[in-house]
Scaffold this motif. Structure first.
Motif, PDB file in Angstrom:
ATOM      1  N   ARG A   1       0.830  -1.206   0.000  1.00  0.00           N
ATOM      2  CA  ARG A   1       0.000   0.000   0.000  1.00  0.00           C
ATOM      3  C   ARG A   1       0.867   1.260   0.000  1.00  0.00           C
ATOM      4  O   ARG A   1       0.525   2.258  -0.643  1.00  0.00           O
ATOM      5  CB  ARG A   1      -0.924  -0.014   1.219  1.00  0.00           C
ATOM      6  N   TYR A   2       1.959   1.206   0.726  1.00  0.00           N
ATOM      7  CA  TYR A   2       2.883   2.337   0.726  1.00  0.00           C
ATOM      8  C   TYR A   2       3.395   2.597  -0.699  1.00  0.00           C
ATOM      9  O   TYR A   2       3.421   3.750  -1.154  1.00  0.00           O
ATOM     10  CB  TYR A   2       4.053   2.056   1.670  1.00  0.00           C
ATOM     11  N   GLY A   3       3.792   1.560  -1.410  1.00  0.00           N
ATOM     12  CA  GLY A   3       4.283   1.736  -2.773  1.00  0.00           C
ATOM     13  C   GLY A   3       3.227   2.275  -3.718  1.00  0.00           C
ATOM     14  O   GLY A   3       3.521   3.049  -4.636  1.00  0.00           O
ATOM     15  N   ILE A   4       1.968   1.883  -3.479  1.00  0.00           N
ATOM     16  CA  ILE A   4       0.874   2.377  -4.314  1.00  0.00           C
ATOM     17  C   ILE A   4       0.725   3.884  -4.174  1.00  0.00           C
ATOM     18  O   ILE A   4       0.464   4.594  -5.160  1.00  0.00           O
ATOM     19  CB  ILE A   4      -0.433   1.660  -3.956  1.00  0.00           C
ATOM     20  N   ALA A   5       0.858   4.391  -2.950  1.00  0.00           N
ATOM     21  CA  ALA A   5       0.703   5.837  -2.732  1.00  0.00           C
ATOM     22  C   ALA A   5       1.665   6.623  -3.615  1.00  0.00           C
ATOM     23  O   ALA A   5       1.341   7.723  -4.095  1.00  0.00           O
ATOM     24  CB  ALA A   5       0.919   6.163  -1.257  1.00  0.00           C
ATOM     25  N   TRP A   6       2.852   6.097  -3.822  1.00  0.00           N
ATOM     26  CA  TRP A   6       3.809   6.713  -4.749  1.00  0.00           C
ATOM     27  C   TRP A   6       3.446   6.403  -6.203  1.00  0.00           C
ATOM     28  O   TRP A   6       3.448   7.291  -7.064  1.00  0.00           O
ATOM     29  CB  TRP A   6       5.211   6.185  -4.476  1.00  0.00           C
ATOM     30  N   GLY A   7       3.175   5.141  -6.474  1.00  0.00           N
ATOM     31  CA  GLY A   7       3.038   4.713  -7.857  1.00  0.00           C
ATOM     32  C   GLY A   7       1.944   5.432  -8.613  1.00  0.00           C
ATOM     33  O   GLY A   7       2.136   5.861  -9.767  1.00  0.00           O
ATOM     34  N   VAL A   8       0.776   5.582  -7.991  1.00  0.00           N
ATOM     35  CA  VAL A   8      -0.340   6.193  -8.713  1.00  0.00           C
ATOM     36  C   VAL A   8      -0.058   7.640  -9.083  1.00  0.00           C
ATOM     37  O   VAL A   8      -0.635   8.170 -10.046  1.00  0.00           O
ATOM     38  CB  VAL A   8      -1.652   6.090  -7.916  1.00  0.00           C
ATOM     39  N   MET A   9       0.830   8.289  -8.349  1.00  0.00           N
ATOM     40  CA  MET A   9       1.208   9.639  -8.751  1.00  0.00           C
ATOM     41  C   MET A   9       2.019   9.627 -10.050  1.00  0.00           C
ATOM     42  O   MET A   9       2.040  10.616 -10.776  1.00  0.00           O
ATOM     43  CB  MET A   9       2.002  10.310  -7.623  1.00  0.00           C
ATOM     44  N   GLY A  10       2.666   8.512 -10.347  1.00  0.00           N
ATOM     45  CA  GLY A  10       3.319   8.376 -11.647  1.00  0.00           C
ATOM     46  C   GLY A  10       2.302   8.311 -12.768  1.00  0.00           C
ATOM     47  O   GLY A  10       2.454   8.963 -13.807  1.00  0.00           O
ATOM     48  N   ALA A  11       1.240   7.520 -12.560  1.00  0.00           N
ATOM     49  CA  ALA A  11       0.165   7.475 -13.553  1.00  0.00           C
ATOM     50  C   ALA A  11      -0.466   8.848 -13.715  1.00  0.00           C
ATOM     51  O   ALA A  11      -0.770   9.292 -14.842  1.00  0.00           O
ATOM     52  CB  ALA A  11      -0.883   6.446 -13.137  1.00  0.00           C
ATOM     53  N   ALA A  12      -0.678   9.548 -12.599  1.00  0.00           N
ATOM     54  CA  ALA A  12      -1.254  10.890 -12.650  1.00  0.00           C
ATOM     55  C   ALA A  12      -0.348  11.839 -13.437  1.00  0.00           C
ATOM     56  O   ALA A  12      -0.810  12.644 -14.252  1.00  0.00           O
ATOM     57  CB  ALA A  12      -1.483  11.413 -11.234  1.00  0.00           C
ATOM     58  N   ARG A  13       0.966  11.756 -13.188  1.00  0.00           N
ATOM     59  CA  ARG A  13       1.899  12.629 -13.898  1.00  0.00           C
ATOM     60  C   ARG A  13       1.872  12.368 -15.390  1.00  0.00           C
ATOM     61  O   ARG A  13       1.908  13.306 -16.205  1.00  0.00           O
ATOM     62  CB  ARG A  13       3.313  12.423 -13.355  1.00  0.00           C
ATOM     63  N   SER A  14       1.805  11.100 -15.769  1.00  0.00           N
ATOM     64  CA  SER A  14       1.760  10.764 -17.188  1.00  0.00           C
ATOM     65  C   SER A  14       0.537  11.379 -17.858  1.00  0.00           C
ATOM     66  O   SER A  14       0.626  11.926 -18.964  1.00  0.00           O
ATOM     67  CB  SER A  14       1.749   9.241 -17.354  1.00  0.00           C
ATOM     68  N   CYS A  15      -0.615  11.312 -17.181  1.00  0.00           N
ATOM     69  CA  CYS A  15      -1.838  11.911 -17.737  1.00  0.00           C
ATOM     70  C   CYS A  15      -1.733  13.426 -17.786  1.00  0.00           C
ATOM     71  O   CYS A  15      -2.139  14.065 -18.774  1.00  0.00           O
ATOM     72  CB  CYS A  15      -3.037  11.498 -16.889  1.00  0.00           C
TER      73      CYS A  15
END
Length: 388
Positions: free
Chosen positions: A247-261
């Motif tokens: 879950r900790y890694g997800i909190a970071w990871g989804v911001m990568g998807a957000a940045r790409s969009c």
């Protein structure tokens, strides 16, 4: 150019040390050179590109937050930055790093015997062995305490029966960490996937996470030696301890998807014209871009705060829930807003936005739904557990 703009406005690099920046750059290079050129085709074809696993291992990304047995021993912030960059390419590859490192390897590292660690962790860190984490069941996703998978004693052996669902990498894995009910409570078992009675079937028809593999897993009288049990995991605190790593890694990871969009929307807004000028020059579009950037910035700062607390050993379960709940929710909003700026073209694979939107629907569900994390936070605020 957009990623330079977002990085510059946020000033994230000023908050990171040289080691953290080096990990981020390594992951960004890997994502852009090895994942992005093929990910649209892989998503379309439902192709899991297994050969990249060993490359991820060679780069040091698998179990990188663990120490020893070939793991890199990197900081929590460094691991988060790697998750950010991999998910900017596609959620499937951050998910693989989570399943392998935060779940399967963490379970062995936290709770395994010395023999289990020696047998599995070096190969898993190198990416020559793949692991999976079997907790969720067909009838009990958010309620693992009601699991039906059972392990019974038979002489010196254990016999495992039951089924699991939505188990990432199970059909590709060499080893499965399986959680089962026993007469002594929930226990974890290290199960080589070539053990007779173990069967994994990939789930078809997915409209999300199509470049990765999730499976139904069946245990038909799987016989295991007594040494297969994780000796230091008792009760649900064992699997939950691993889930919190993911879950900790997800909190970071989804911001990568957000940045790409966000980057796709910024770039498109400067070249797509309407009424005689780029749409990025209109007030309504600039408001959308500004709002998207603010939520991306806040989400990344939240992830960084969680990482600093994790490195300091002070990160709580409730704080992880805040990060997972907020950042997935805001990443979904950013993706939807980016799609609106792209207009009709936003639903095509010319842009990564719809792929990220679809993936984020799955990310919102696994490792605790929005509802579960809401109730974790509610319990922390009131002292009352509403889901019992």
């Amino acid at each position: 150019m957009a990623d330079l703009t977002t990085d510059h406005l946020l000033g994230l690099e000023l908050m990171l040390n040289e080691e953290e920046l080096a990990w981020q750059q390594r992951a960004r290079t890997f994502a852009r050179e090895r994942i992005e050129p093929v990910i649209d085709a892989d998503f379309e074809d439902r192709l899991f590109r297994k050969e990249l696993v060993a490359e991820l291992g060679a780069a040091g990304f698998l179990g990188m937050h663990l120490t020893g047995y070939g793991a890199a021993g990197a900081s929590a912030v460094s691991y988060g930055l790697v998750c950010l960059e991999l998910e900017a390419a596609d959620s499937a590859w951050r998910t693989l790093v989570s399943v392998q490192g935060s779940l399967a390897m963490s379970a062995i590292s936290k709770f395994g015997s010395d023999e289990q660690k020696q047998q599995w962790l070096p190969g898993m860190a190198a990416g020559t062995l793949i692991g999976c984490f079997a907790l969720t069941e067909p009838a009990s996703g958010s309620d693992p305490a009601s699991m039906q998978t059972h392990a019974r004693r038979d002489g010196d052996d254990w016999v495992l029966t039951g089924a699991k669902r939505w188990i990432g990498l199970a059909s590709e894995a060499d080893v499965a960490i399986v959680w089962a009910a026993t007469d002594d409570g929930v226990r974890g078992f290290v199960v080589p996937t070539d053990t007779p009675g173990f069967r994994a079937e990939p789930i078809g028809g997915k409209l999300s996470m199509r470049a990765s593999v999730q499976c139904d897993v069946f245990f038909d009288e799987v016989r295991l030696p007594s040494t297969a049990m994780l000796p230091d995991a008792r009760g649900l605190s064992g699997p939950f301890g691993c889930l919190n790593e993911a879950r900790y890694g997800i909190a970071w990871g989804v911001m990568g998807a957000a940045r790409s969009c966000l980057e796709a929307a910024i770039d498109r807004s400067t070249v797509r014209e309407a009424f005689g000028k780029p749409i990025g020059g209109t007030q309504l579009v600039q408001k959308k871009l500004a709002d998207m950037f603010l939520e991306y910035e806040k989400g990344l700062l939240l992830a960084l705060q969680l990482g600093r607390r994790k490195d300091a050993g002070t990160l709580s379960i409730e704080q992880i829930s805040v990060g997972k709940l907020n950042n997935v929710r805001e990443a979904q909003k950013i993706a939807r807003t980016a799609r609106s700026i792209l207009g009709g073209d936003g639903i095509t694979d010319e842009f990564p936005v719809m792929r990220h939107m679809a993936n984020l629907e799955a990310v919102a569900t696994y490792e605790g739904t929005d509802e579960i994390h809401t109730l974790v936070i509610g319990r922390a605020l009131t002292g009352i557990a509403s889901y019992r």
